[in-house]
Motif scaffolding. Structure first.
Motif, mmCIF file in Angstrom:
data_model
loop_
_atom_site.group_PDB
_atom_site.id
_atom_site.type_symbol
_atom_site.label_atom_id
_atom_site.label_comp_id
_atom_site.label_asym_id
_atom_site.label_seq_id
_atom_site.Cartn_x
_atom_site.Cartn_y
_atom_site.Cartn_z
ATOM 1 N N VAL A 366 0.880 -1.144 0.043
ATOM 2 C CA VAL A 366 -0.033 -0.069 0.089
ATOM 3 C C VAL A 366 0.995 1.351 -0.034
ATOM 4 O O VAL A 366 2.009 1.358 0.671
ATOM 5 C CB VAL A 366 -0.956 0.020 1.122
ATOM 6 N N MET A 367 0.685 2.144 -0.900
ATOM 7 C CA MET A 367 1.395 3.242 -0.901
ATOM 8 C C MET A 367 0.388 4.596 -0.803
ATOM 9 O O MET A 367 -0.860 4.565 -1.486
ATOM 10 C CB MET A 367 2.020 3.483 -2.360
ATOM 11 N N ALA A 368 0.705 5.518 -0.016
ATOM 12 C CA ALA A 368 -0.400 6.906 0.059
ATOM 13 C C ALA A 368 0.582 8.086 0.201
ATOM 14 O O ALA A 368 1.727 7.852 0.346
ATOM 15 C CB ALA A 368 -1.104 6.589 1.255
ATOM 16 N N ALA A 369 -0.107 9.085 -0.422
ATOM 17 C CA ALA A 369 0.576 10.352 -0.331
ATOM 18 C C ALA A 369 -0.471 11.583 -0.315
ATOM 19 O O ALA A 369 -1.579 11.541 -0.491
ATOM 20 C CB ALA A 369 1.226 10.635 -1.710
ATOM 21 N N GLN A 370 -0.149 12.433 0.535
ATOM 22 C CA GLN A 370 -0.832 13.832 0.735
ATOM 23 C C GLN A 370 -0.067 15.022 0.491
ATOM 24 O O GLN A 370 1.087 15.358 0.796
ATOM 25 C CB GLN A 370 -1.330 13.699 2.133
ATOM 26 N N ARG A 371 -0.923 15.913 -0.209
ATOM 27 C CA ARG A 371 -0.306 17.199 -0.316
ATOM 28 C C ARG A 371 -1.280 18.311 0.012
ATOM 29 O O ARG A 371 -2.548 18.209 -0.217
ATOM 30 C CB ARG A 371 -0.324 17.410 -1.970
ATOM 31 N N ARG A 372 -0.660 19.284 1.073
ATOM 32 C CA ARG A 372 -1.711 20.096 1.695
ATOM 33 C C ARG A 372 -1.950 21.017 0.719
ATOM 34 O O ARG A 372 -1.260 21.587 -0.196
ATOM 35 C CB ARG A 372 -0.650 20.856 2.747
ATOM 36 N N VAL A 373 -3.320 21.598 1.036
ATOM 37 C CA VAL A 373 -3.915 22.565 0.068
ATOM 38 C C VAL A 373 -4.620 23.657 0.675
ATOM 39 O O VAL A 373 -5.259 23.386 1.684
ATOM 40 C CB VAL A 373 -5.021 21.912 -1.141
ATOM 41 N N GLY A 374 -4.084 24.786 0.711
ATOM 42 C CA GLY A 374 -4.676 25.893 1.433
ATOM 43 C C GLY A 374 -4.045 26.027 2.843
ATOM 44 O O GLY A 374 -2.986 25.316 3.033
ATOM 45 N N GLN A 375 -4.764 26.406 3.927
ATOM 46 C CA GLN A 375 -4.383 26.257 5.264
ATOM 47 C C GLN A 375 -4.400 24.899 5.778
ATOM 48 O O GLN A 375 -3.489 24.724 6.419
ATOM 49 C CB GLN A 375 -5.327 27.161 5.858
ATOM 50 N N ARG A 376 -5.557 24.205 5.866
ATOM 51 C CA ARG A 376 -5.933 22.932 6.653
ATOM 52 C C ARG A 376 -6.089 21.744 5.539
ATOM 53 O O ARG A 376 -6.308 20.611 6.250
ATOM 54 C CB ARG A 376 -6.588 23.106 7.487
ATOM 55 N N SER A 377 -6.472 22.120 4.219
ATOM 56 C CA SER A 377 -6.953 20.885 3.346
ATOM 57 C C SER A 377 -5.892 20.174 2.888
ATOM 58 O O SER A 377 -4.717 20.524 2.858
ATOM 59 C CB SER A 377 -7.958 21.611 2.408
ATOM 60 N N ASN A 378 -6.174 19.020 2.200
ATOM 61 C CA ASN A 378 -5.144 18.221 1.456
ATOM 62 C C ASN A 378 -5.650 17.390 0.297
ATOM 63 O O ASN A 378 -7.262 17.069 0.246
ATOM 64 C CB ASN A 378 -4.416 17.537 2.617
ATOM 65 N N ILE A 379 -5.021 16.802 -0.602
ATOM 66 C CA ILE A 379 -5.269 16.046 -1.632
ATOM 67 C C ILE A 379 -4.474 14.793 -1.474
ATOM 68 O O ILE A 379 -3.422 14.861 -1.004
ATOM 69 C CB ILE A 379 -5.106 16.544 -3.052
ATOM 70 N N GLY A 380 -5.272 13.773 -1.480
ATOM 71 C CA GLY A 380 -4.360 12.450 -1.117
ATOM 72 C C GLY A 380 -4.667 11.222 -2.274
ATOM 73 O O GLY A 380 -5.754 11.412 -3.003
ATOM 74 N N ALA A 381 -3.856 10.559 -2.430
ATOM 75 C CA ALA A 381 -3.768 9.326 -3.351
ATOM 76 C C ALA A 381 -3.345 8.033 -2.892
ATOM 77 O O ALA A 381 -2.622 8.168 -2.041
ATOM 78 C CB ALA A 381 -2.878 9.719 -4.637
ATOM 79 N N ILE A 382 -3.951 6.984 -3.197
ATOM 80 C CA ILE A 382 -3.592 5.851 -2.637
ATOM 81 C C ILE A 382 -3.690 4.712 -3.658
ATOM 82 O O ILE A 382 -4.440 4.579 -4.488
ATOM 83 C CB ILE A 382 -4.719 5.280 -1.455
ATOM 84 N N PHE A 383 -2.816 3.800 -3.248
ATOM 85 C CA PHE A 383 -2.467 2.393 -4.197
ATOM 86 C C PHE A 383 -2.500 1.358 -3.184
ATOM 87 O O PHE A 383 -1.635 1.304 -2.253
ATOM 88 C CB PHE A 383 -1.428 2.426 -5.175
ATOM 89 N N VAL A 384 -3.182 0.234 -3.476
ATOM 90 C CA VAL A 384 -3.436 -0.894 -2.678
ATOM 91 C C VAL A 384 -3.188 -2.054 -3.536
ATOM 92 O O VAL A 384 -4.030 -2.198 -4.372
ATOM 93 C CB VAL A 384 -4.495 -1.018 -1.673
ATOM 94 N N ASN A 385 -2.458 -2.909 -3.248
ATOM 95 C CA ASN A 385 -1.846 -4.248 -3.945
ATOM 96 C C ASN A 385 -1.926 -5.311 -3.051
ATOM 97 O O ASN A 385 -1.120 -5.454 -2.118
ATOM 98 C CB ASN A 385 -0.856 -4.129 -5.073
ATOM 99 N N ARG A 386 -2.809 -6.578 -3.481
ATOM 100 C CA ARG A 386 -2.526 -8.021 -2.866
ATOM 101 C C ARG A 386 -2.356 -8.857 -3.887
ATOM 102 O O ARG A 386 -2.940 -8.971 -4.911
ATOM 103 C CB ARG A 386 -3.708 -8.295 -1.943
ATOM 104 N N ALA A 387 -1.132 -9.575 -3.778
ATOM 105 C CA ALA A 387 -0.891 -10.334 -4.850
ATOM 106 C C ALA A 387 -0.449 -11.693 -4.302
ATOM 107 O O ALA A 387 0.255 -11.803 -3.350
ATOM 108 C CB ALA A 387 0.284 -9.988 -5.805
ATOM 109 N N SER A 388 -0.929 -12.938 -5.028
ATOM 110 C CA SER A 388 -0.469 -14.200 -4.601
ATOM 111 C C SER A 388 0.815 -14.465 -5.089
ATOM 112 O O SER A 388 1.408 -14.269 -6.225
ATOM 113 C CB SER A 388 -1.298 -15.354 -4.942
ATOM 114 N N ILE A 389 1.710 -15.209 -4.300
ATOM 115 C CA ILE A 389 3.372 -15.638 -4.577
ATOM 116 C C ILE A 389 3.231 -17.215 -4.768
ATOM 117 O O ILE A 389 2.820 -17.584 -3.629
ATOM 118 C CB ILE A 389 4.105 -14.953 -3.362
ATOM 119 N N GLY A 390 3.665 -17.531 -5.946
ATOM 120 C CA GLY A 390 3.772 -19.185 -5.846
ATOM 121 C C GLY A 390 2.404 -19.780 -5.860
ATOM 122 O O GLY A 390 2.099 -20.627 -5.170
#
Length: 714
Positions: A366-390
């Protein structure tokens, strides 16, 4: 909405506390006898938040802060406003805020009015610490190294603490932190803060912090590496499954490496969570999966970056899915602040293969990022991955256990928070990807909320497509549209007994993909809060449910109502919560009305508590459901009863025991835990858990675990 964050600057800029390097050494003993405290600036003249927010507090509080190269020091003199003993629950860490005389510190170490740290104590010396997120919420599951001492006097109690710079995160070179101090005095029922906070917001609201002004930039923490090994020995006996006794001897290690003063790398190898308290059971009469919060320490720091994306019932990531059916082998997490505007998080966990269930190894990213916008708001993005191995061979893109080879989620989110916190909201989009996915797999949801002193209202809507899947998330329901407006109004009378009262209205309307209404759940309520801090609430609810799938209204019998049948009923209820100052406390709640299949439901629940403060707390919770339904269900009765005892010998030595009798699942659970915190954040645990069949009191399974952890910091 995008314009709202820029409506104003920081509100309490005029409230400044200057902090300078300590002029003498400091001993943490709760005594005001060092020269450093004589030379420190004093924050006083607190403002009342409750009962009213229009005057200074009658309860006097004085706060001083200083520092040296390794620690941030805090000294608080909590004067008594009226004679009499203090009120506390126990010496248990992370106490309930409203049930204890306490002092709390809130630090916005990036001055972004969104994230921070909280430390404090109750009047008996029990510690409180948590990580702050979303501008005013505190996650008390976060636990770190610091020391404190409380001394009680006839006219005051004194709290002194030393917080290592290595235990917190802050921006390098910054000379101004957001800060506020909160005091709750139950004798006068006053809640107050140094920098004023409107009564509709918690004292933890970072939008209303003052400023801690450093005489020089806070010292760099320097090398900051923590190694936390553990050793565990245990015994598991599964009589119900007829399995032989399993002796478990495990070792593992966690590590915390500070990449910078604000960015942290966490590593874990062969983690064990045997000391984590089991979930409290509840009677489940819901059509959908229930939510239980994450309690494992590794997932908690900066956990809001991942776990709070979305809504309570639309979470693309829910960490409890990791290690649910397979042991975690190792994992890593990088999280924290890059600068004042950017916050990032990345986590990778690997689980082992389980041959008994033919479940392959799984990798979670899982990867996430937030970028502050204005005084107290933010824009965020997320990527989630589950993968079977073998993968174990299967068909149609699934393994032999029915698990798809992968499931991915991608999301974008905007979080709104105005500078004065009156306007808050959220809007987000999600999309899932799986090998067997066909059709649309999107989610969109948004809300906008306004909160003033008297009036609050909110608009919320949701759309979850039928094919949306979040295997590492919590989305108990899909294939619907939802509209959910709600409003409340509060009156503040000039009364010696009533603090506030007012009505609430909440409507939740669900529609299927053809815009045919499937659910209408409307609740009307009226709440009275007394100046003693007790509460009385009356409710009326209207329910109309058009079942989309077969459903057993008892969640017990196995007999189901047919899909596409209509069910309509109303109910009334009352709830009362007693004042927290009494040694004997209680809460009572009841509900009576209709139910599915033209039946009736009566529910009664309550909690009784008595404390021998500050050492022993006794509690008994109970929940009774009576369902009167036509055949084949007939009359069904469910009891859920849970006695509990908490013994806090000191603020480092604890014993907890509780039992849970759940008639719905025919189980008695007994859980006991002994904890000795022999050094800050270093513990010895002894945990014993039993599950019984109520009659003839047959042991189903039994677990005994002894665990030792030690926290080394360089």
């Amino acid at each position: 909405m995008l314009c709202l964050p820029a409506l104003g600057q920081k509100i309490n800029d005029d409230y400044k506390l200057h902090i300078k390097r300590a002029s003498s050494s400091i001993s943490i003993d709760g005594m005001v006898d060092e020269q450093a405290w004589e030379d420190a600036e004093v924050a006083k003249d607190f403002y009342m938040i409750l009962p009213m927010d229009t005057s200074y507090s009658q309860v006097e509080t004085e706060v001083m802060m200083t520092y040296d190269s390794e620690h941030l020091y805090l000294l608080v003199i909590n004067h008594h406003a009226v004679p009499g003993p203090y009120y506390v629950e126990s010496l248990r860490r992370d106490f309930s805020f409203g049930k204890n005389d306490n002092f709390l510190l809130f630090m916005d170490t990036f001055d972004d009015q969104t994230n921070g740290f909280s430390f404090g104590a109750n009047a008996a010396g029990a510690q409180w610490d948590g990580i702050m997120y979303e501008g005013g919420k505190v996650d008390l599951s976060w636990d770190n190294k610091w020391i404190s001492k409380v001394q009680n006097y006839e006219d005051k109690w004194v709290f002194e603490a030393a917080i290592p710079f290595k235990s917190i995160r802050y921006k390098k070179g910054i000379k101004e932190w957001g800060i506020n101090f909160s005091r709750l005095d139950l004798k006068t029922t006053e809640k107050s803060a140094w920098a004023p906070v409107p009564r509709q917001f918690p004292s933890a609201s970072l939008a209303y912090t003052g400023i801690l002004v450093w005489d020089e930039a806070p010292p760099e923490a320097g090398m900051n590496v923590s190694i936390i090994p553990y050793a565990m020995g245990g015994r598991v006996k599964d009589r119900e499954g007829g399995l032989p006794t399993d002796y478990q001897n495990r070792v593992g290690v966690d590590a915390k490496i500070a990449i910078s003063s604000s960015l942290n790398l966490d590593l874990t190898v062969n983690p064990d969570f045997s000391q984590v308290e089991v979930d409290r059971q509840i009677t489940n009469l819901d059509r959908f999966e229930l939510f239980f919060p994450e309690r494992r320490q590794f997932f908690l720091e900066n956990g809001d970056l991942f776990a709070n994306f979305g809504y309570e019932t639309i979470r693309p990531f829910f960490s409890r899915r990791i290690g649910l059916n397979a042991p975690i082998q190792f994992g890593a997490r990088l999280s924290g602040k890059i600068n004042r505007d950017w916050r990032i998080g990345a986590m990778n966990m690997q689980t082992g293969q389980v041959e008994e269930t033919q479940t392959p190894s799984q990798n979670f990213t899982v990867m996430a990022a937030q970028r502050r916008v204005g005084q107290r708001s933010n824009i965020g993005a997320i990527f989630v991955n589950r993968a079977s191995i073998g993968e174990i061979p299967g068909i149609n893109g699934t393994d032999a256990a029915g698990t798809t080879s992968y499931n991915r989620n991608l999301g974008l989110e905007y979080n709104l928070a105005s500078s004065n916190n009156l306007w808050t909201g959220k809007a987000f989009f999600l999309k899932s990807f799986s090998p067997d996915q066909t059709g649309e797999s999107l989610v969109h949801a948004a809300n906008l909320k306004y909160s003033s002193g008297n009036l609050s209202w909110e608009w919320k809507h949701e759309y979850v497509s039928p094919r949306y899947t979040a295997e590492v998330g919590y989305v108990p329901r899909n294939g619907y549209y939802r509209i959910n407006p709600n409003t409340a109004y509060l009156f503040f009378p000039k009364s010696k007994k009533i603090l506030r009262h007012g009505p609430t209205v909440n409507t939740s309307l669900f529609y299927n993909m053809n815009w045919e209404q499937t659910d209408n759940i409307t609740e009307l309520g009226y709440t009275v809060r007394f100046r003693s801090q007790s509460n009385l609430t009356a409710r009326y609810a209207y329910n109309r449910i058009w079942l989309q799938q077969p459903f057993d209204p008892t969640n017990f019998s196995g007999d189901t109502l047919a899909a596409f049948t209509n069910h309509t009923w109303s109910s009334v209820g009352m709830e009362y919560v007693s004042k927290p100052q009494s040694l004997f406390t209680y809460s009572l709640s009841s509900q009576y009305g209709g139910y599915f299949a033209e039946g009736e439901r009566f529910n009664f629940s309550g909690e009784l508590g008595y404390r021998f403060q500050p050492y022993v707390g006794l509690a008994l919770t109970g929940n009774y459901n009576q369902l009167d339904l036509p055949e084949p269900w007939g009359d069904t009765r469910f009891w859920l009863v849970g006695p509990r005892v908490d013994v806090t010998f000191t603020n480092t030595l604890f014993f907890t025991a509780f039992a849970q009798y759940n008639e719905q699942i025919d189980n008695i659970n007994l859980n006991t835990r002994f904890q000795w915190r022999f050094k800050p954040a270093s513990d010895l645990y002894l945990v014993f858990t039993d599950n019984y069949l109520p009659a003839p009191f047959y042991v189903k399974n039994r677990t005994l675990a002894l665990k030792f952890t030690y926290w080394w910091t360089w």
